[in-house]
Scaffold this active site. Structure first.
Site, short mmCIF file in Angstrom:
data_model
loop_
_atom_site.label_atom_id
_atom_site.label_comp_id
_atom_site.label_asym_id
_atom_site.label_seq_id
_atom_site.Cartn_x
_atom_site.Cartn_y
_atom_site.Cartn_z
N GLY A 1 0.81 -1.21 0.00
CA GLY A 1 0.00 0.00 0.00
C GLY A 1 0.84 1.25 0.00
O GLY A 1 1.57 1.52 0.94
N SER A 2 0.77 2.06 -1.05
CA SER A 2 1.70 3.16 -1.18
C SER A 2 1.26 4.13 -2.27
O SER A 2 0.11 4.11 -2.71
CB SER A 2 3.10 2.61 -1.47
OG SER A 2 3.02 1.59 -2.45
N ARG A 3 2.21 4.96 -2.73
CA ARG A 3 1.89 6.02 -3.67
C ARG A 3 3.11 6.33 -4.52
O ARG A 3 4.25 6.20 -4.07
CB ARG A 3 1.47 7.25 -2.86
CG ARG A 3 1.28 8.55 -3.61
CD ARG A 3 0.95 9.64 -2.59
NE ARG A 3 0.77 10.95 -3.18
CZ ARG A 3 -0.23 11.76 -2.89
NH1 ARG A 3 -1.14 11.40 -2.03
NH2 ARG A 3 -0.31 12.95 -3.46
#
Length: 217
Positions: A185-187
């Site tokens: 989960g990240s960007r």
């Protein structure tokens, strides 16, 4: 069909899959219910670290998406101060990757890695815009074949605790090539100039395939 059901695994995933499988085996000996729950988790671990084939446009007049996910923000802004680019204006496209997206990152264009800078930080929810400034992150400056500077930022999220960068300064990379992965989960933020935008907020992207922008005439 088999490639769709059982895509190849990114090398970062083998250790996690082995641990999850071992835990599942032990839990199945203790409790069928716990074992089945662990089996679902193991399947998710495999799914998270999948590394499917992607087919890029191979046209240097376009930028392709560096990540699978959802475009949460598009703004005109200064470049990252960490790279001494805060005196220049860029278009920034932010892509949020949830725990079900493929987390392998790919190069938006062909070029040479001219700078890499790692910045420790917090682990805020990556959907928040302030995550770009406060979370753990890794900056890559890519000089494309037009001589323009592209900035790709791998940003850790609420669950993510490890940014993996698989390139080094002076490495040459082709459009669509893998350059790293962010775990859980990240960007990813993409900064560019001299390109016309082709996407909008709340649009889903596919790493290496979705066209983000086109070179200005």
């Amino acid at each position: 069909m088999l490639d769709f059901l059982f895509p190849k695994l990114h090398k970062e995933g083998y250790r996690f899959l082995a641990i999850a499988s071992a835990v599942t085996f032990i839990l199945l000996l203790i409790s069928k219910v716990l074992g089945l729950i662990s089996l679902v988790v193991t399947a998710w671990v495999y799914y998270f670290f999948r590394d499917p084939e992607r087919y890029t446009i191979n046209d240097q007049n376009y930028l392709v998406s560096p990540a699978d996910g959802l475009i949460t923000q598009i703004i005109e802004t200064q470049g990252p101060k960490e790279l001494n680019l805060d005196n220049k204006k860029f278009t920034k496209v932010s892509i949020f990757m949830n725990v079900f997206n493929c987390h392998v990152n790919r190069a938006p264009a062909s070029g040479e890695i001219s700078e890499i800078f790692y910045k420790p930080g917090k682990y805020l929810n990556a959907t928040l815009n302030k995550a770009s400034e406060e979370n753990e992150r890794n900056y890559l400056k890519l000089k494309d074949i037009h001589g323009d500077e592209l900035i790709i930022v791998q940003i850790a999220g609420l669950i993510a605790r490890r940014i993996v960068c698989e390139v080094k300064i002076n490495d040459k990379i082709n459009q669509g090539d893998k350059f790293g992965i962010i775990r859980f989960g990240s960007r990813v933020d993409l900064y560019f100039e001299k390109y016309d935008l082709l996407v909008r907020e709340n649009q889903k992207t596919i790493s290496g395939e979705t066209l983000i922008a086109k070179k200005k005439n």
